[in-house]
Design an enzyme around this catalytic site. Structure first.
Site, PDB file in Angstrom:
ATOM      1  N   HIS B 144      15.891  51.867  28.305  1.00  0.00           N
ATOM      2  CA  HIS B 144      16.847  51.506  27.245  1.00  0.00           C
ATOM      3  C   HIS B 144      18.284  51.749  27.719  1.00  0.00           C
ATOM      4  O   HIS B 144      19.151  50.878  27.585  1.00  0.00           O
ATOM      5  CB  HIS B 144      16.553  52.318  25.985  1.00  0.00           C
ATOM      6  N   GLU B 209      15.933  50.292  15.820  1.00  0.00           N
ATOM      7  CA  GLU B 209      15.652  51.016  17.056  1.00  0.00           C
ATOM      8  C   GLU B 209      14.285  51.666  16.923  1.00  0.00           C
ATOM      9  O   GLU B 209      14.037  52.422  15.987  1.00  0.00           O
ATOM     10  CB  GLU B 209      16.738  52.070  17.354  1.00  0.00           C
ATOM     11  N   GLU B 211      11.717  54.293  17.710  1.00  0.00           N
ATOM     12  CA  GLU B 211      11.790  55.667  18.214  1.00  0.00           C
ATOM     13  C   GLU B 211      10.603  56.506  17.750  1.00  0.00           C
ATOM     14  O   GLU B 211       9.974  56.202  16.746  1.00  0.00           O
ATOM     15  CB  GLU B 211      13.080  56.355  17.725  1.00  0.00           C
ATOM     16  N   ASP B 243      15.976  53.990  13.774  1.00  0.00           N
ATOM     17  CA  ASP B 243      17.385  54.363  13.662  1.00  0.00           C
ATOM     18  C   ASP B 243      18.220  53.079  13.576  1.00  0.00           C
ATOM     19  O   ASP B 243      18.845  52.657  14.549  1.00  0.00           O
ATOM     20  CB  ASP B 243      17.776  55.194  14.888  1.00  0.00           C
ATOM     21  N   ARG B 247      25.537  47.000  15.264  1.00  0.00           N
ATOM     22  CA  ARG B 247      26.092  46.990  16.623  1.00  0.00           C
ATOM     23  C   ARG B 247      27.566  46.624  16.657  1.00  0.00           C
ATOM     24  O   ARG B 247      28.307  47.095  17.536  1.00  0.00           O
ATOM     25  CB  ARG B 247      25.320  46.007  17.502  1.00  0.00           C
ATOM     26  N   GLN B 250      29.438  49.716  15.495  1.00  0.00           N
ATOM     27  CA  GLN B 250      29.298  50.711  16.569  1.00  0.00           C
ATOM     28  C   GLN B 250      30.222  50.413  17.750  1.00  0.00           C
ATOM     29  O   GLN B 250      30.876  51.314  18.283  1.00  0.00           O
ATOM     30  CB  GLN B 250      27.826  50.724  17.019  1.00  0.00           C
ATOM     31  N   LYS B 263      25.573  53.850  12.506  1.00  0.00           N
ATOM     32  CA  LYS B 263      24.218  54.411  12.468  1.00  0.00           C
ATOM     33  C   LYS B 263      23.869  55.092  11.143  1.00  0.00           C
ATOM     34  O   LYS B 263      22.712  55.104  10.750  1.00  0.00           O
ATOM     35  CB  LYS B 263      24.090  55.500  13.558  1.00  0.00           C
ATOM     36  N   THR B 267      18.352  55.785   8.200  1.00  0.00           N
ATOM     37  CA  THR B 267      17.363  56.017   9.246  1.00  0.00           C
ATOM     38  C   THR B 267      16.026  56.136   8.528  1.00  0.00           C
ATOM     39  O   THR B 267      15.919  56.902   7.567  1.00  0.00           O
ATOM     40  CB  THR B 267      17.655  57.322  10.011  1.00  0.00           C
ATOM     41  N   GLU B 383      19.004  44.857  23.140  1.00  0.00           N
ATOM     42  CA  GLU B 383      18.430  44.707  24.479  1.00  0.00           C
ATOM     43  C   GLU B 383      17.641  43.417  24.615  1.00  0.00           C
ATOM     44  O   GLU B 383      17.744  42.711  25.607  1.00  0.00           O
ATOM     45  CB  GLU B 383      17.402  45.817  24.717  1.00  0.00           C
TER      46      GLU B 383
END
Lengths: 440, 440
Positions: B144, B209, B211, B243, B247, B250, B263, B267, B383
């Site tokens: 990542h 995200e 996780e 999470d 973008r 951010q 963020k 969550t 990604e």
């Protein structure tokens, strides 16, 4: 927020120390705290002169019986959170009642009961006044941001986002401690520019940060932002905050996600929470925004810019072990003023919740290091010594690039205005103790 | 941690759904949760097949009477924290007792009482299982970090500190929600590269995200680090974590202090906490550390590297509103494995506390986005779509660079090993709802 003073600002207290010029804890302040006597549970209190009025005791013996039940019960809790949840009106009623019973000319029969609820401030063991759920640290001083930026990026000290975004990051709530708690020198990874690999060991660049913090009173539900003009009233009160920093650890770890272990080993808060009400006469226009700076985006643009700031003098004092051994007083390293912040606390609240993030009662929002425009107003050693290049000389002849074991750092703050009693924040103090090795 | 299996791994349950291949909730898993029936307080439970064993009810009717008082009482709390504080031994005893009463061949007279404590899992309203004091998000996937780094710094995708420091930052605890909670599209400042000034509005680059998170059981006192070989046992159990990230927000805000409003709007955690004990047979050597990589510094070097990782398959599934309207199933966007993380959870714990920072019972440590080495294993859209340059095509013909309103993201995870029942983590799900305007 209007700055118009009601008549109560002329009152005096029958607790005589409260009326002494410069005392900082006059009848109009009545800052909240939590303290411990012997092995009891912590009690809540308010400061008056050289005394603490024990709110738990006052509630028990019926001194608060005219107040709403939730306020009376909140006064018997061990943290201020329940009281913070009573809202502006509840807290204002409590303060009126306390002022009335502590003012000159108070009811004589009641006075004796009040007297029995007073404790000496000296020697008091203070506790953390608020159960802090989340802690956010901002970067609201443009002077600090510029000074620090210049050390790392001489060509572009200030990031392009600075004048648009109240920059902040999440701090660690669990390691917030009350004034007087020793600060263990943290260990961590740091890498010398010349070294091939980092090494692990005690930080060699331990620093303080001079900050003000705001405690959230009424929060917001997740998904519902707080509008800028509604933001100030969400703040219950203000405290001093020392956001200790290990600069060597921070420098090596902070890319790309920001400070982490360089900060979260300890954050010290002062025992006293000064209410927004007590600060009302000291509201001012903020001073750092320059001609030609971009106008804040709508969600950050307050209607009343005349009172967006607070004129609070904030100071850093240092004493070394050698100084104390020689009976020397601490020296003042910095005097700055919170009116020089670029972003107001209301802007911090509005920004923080603008994406729907929920603030909860008791959350702490700190300003980030407060520095002023001048040389004597740099709020951390990193700035003051230009990252160690220009060490500070102490009265013993010792020099400091960063903090040494045994150093004691004391933050102080107060508001002053002609014709009004001084409103003090008390002290936020911590002494550095040597690093400990990891347990096996 | 040894990977040696005791006989209980061959047992079956009289709750027949638990024995179905691929169920994920066999007798050996018994993950913990909190759930709500009608308007009661939340109850704690454990998952077994298609049922939840109501721990509150089980405790009330005397099913746990042979267990220590603190364990029995902890089973009646509304969060898992009290149980987490009972320590390894207490939790292991509870799990043995539950296994015995749910296993084939269990005492017949007791079985009826157990039966009365079982609830249908389907339709259950889950609650946040743990009161999370502090939430830390790491960046433990080198794949990542490299993929994301390549988008911004093609020449140097990986920061020089990456292979030395388990990079992490503090997240926001207050906005952690349980699976199923809608996620309101956040508003925020974002600036197009071509624009002169930023603007404020709904995020146009909303992302998930993928996780894993670890909940801290026994914490440490401030100033006392947890040694690496003591770190794994401090973890009570594991959950899925999404999470959510804006973008565009951010990218504009993150210099120099890291992610904040990009963020902290939400969550999502899965309702289930899978215990470390249930994962023991799936411990493996971690796969991402390459020949020639620096040896971890002493405080991060575990003795037992053979079992430092956990082989957990983690997946992302997406369905759009249009897909659901057409009766289409969700599509899988990613399948990765936690063994491909660069840093283990024990290393995260040891690093986090290496400076003396105190972890508290219930704290959440998340891995950061888990991506694998291959194209089908990218754990976020940033990604996967190369920051929107290569959008994903959905079965409806719709394309996605980032998430649209109505999109539903579901994370899933499980452990598999020849001859053993599958250990499932359940689901971590959230649907995007349109942005709301600030309140006036």
């Amino acid at each position: 927020m209007s700055g118009v003073l009601d008549e109560s600002w002329t009152w005096k207290s029958w607790v005589e120390a409260a009326n002494v010029a410069g005392c900082g804890f006059p009848l109009q302040n009545l800052p909240f705290c939590a303290f411990r006597m012997s092995d009891q549970q912590p009690h809540l209190g308010v400061g008056i002169g050289d005394r603490i009025l024990d709110l738990h005791a006052a509630s028990r013996i019926g001194l608060l019986k005219r107040l709403p039940k939730e306020v009376r019960f909140a006064c018997r809790a061990t943290y201020l959170n329940d009281l913070m949840e009573c809202g502006d009106a509840g807290v204002a009623r409590l303060r009126r009642a306390l002022m009335a019973m502590l003012a000159e000319g108070a009811d004589e029969t009641q006075k004796e009961a009040v007297h029995r609820s007073l404790r000496a401030m000296e020697g008091t063991v203070f506790c953390k006044p608020v159960a802090i759920g989340d802690y956010t640290d901002f970067y609201a001083s443009i002077h600090h941001a510029t000074n620090v930026g210049r050390l790392f990026r001489p060509d572009q000290p200030l990031m392009p986002n600075y004048k648009w975004v109240p920059i902040g990051y999440h701090g660690r709530a669990s390691s917030i401690v009350v004034s007087g708690t020793p600060v263990v020198r943290p260990q961590g990874q740091r890498k010398l520019p010349s070294a091939e690999a980092p090494e692990f060991g005690p930080s060699r660049q331990l620093d303080y940060e001079l900050e003000l913090g705001a405690y959230v009173g009424e929060g917001n539900a997740l998904g519902y932002p707080i509008a800028i003009d509604d933001a100030e009233r969400r703040i219950f009160g203000y405290s001093l905050v020392n956001d200790w920093s290990a600069r060597d650890v921070q420098a090596w770890e902070y890319q790309p996600l920001g400070p982490f272990l360089g900060k979260n080993f300890a954050t010290t808060v002062s025992p006293w929470v000064v209410t927004s009400e007590a600060l009302a006469p000291f509201r001012v226009e903020m001073a750092a925004r320059a001609e030609g700076d971009p106008r804040p985006l709508e969600y950050l643009a307050a209607t009343d810019v005349q009172h967006a700031g607070i004129s609070v003098q904030v100071e850093v004092w240092l004493s070394s072990e050698a100084m104390r051994a020689k009976g020397m007083e601490a020296v003042r390293l910095c005097a700055a003023n919170a009116r020089d912040l670029y972003w107001s606390f209301a802007q911090m609240v509005a920004h923080h919740t603008s994406n729907g993030c929920n603030l909860e009662t008791g959350d702490l929002l700190a300003s980030g290091t407060i520095s002023g425009p001048g040389d004597g107003s740099r709020g951390c050693l990193l700035e003051m010594t230009r990252r160690g290049a220009e060490p500070v000389r102490l009265p013993t002849g010792e020099v400091r690039s960063f903090l040494e074991d045994g150093d004691e750092v004391t933050l102080r703050a107060f508001c002053e205005r002609e014709g009004l009693p001084r409103i003090g924040f008390g002290e936020c103090q911590g002494r550095i103790v040597p690093a400990r090795l990891p347990t096996g």
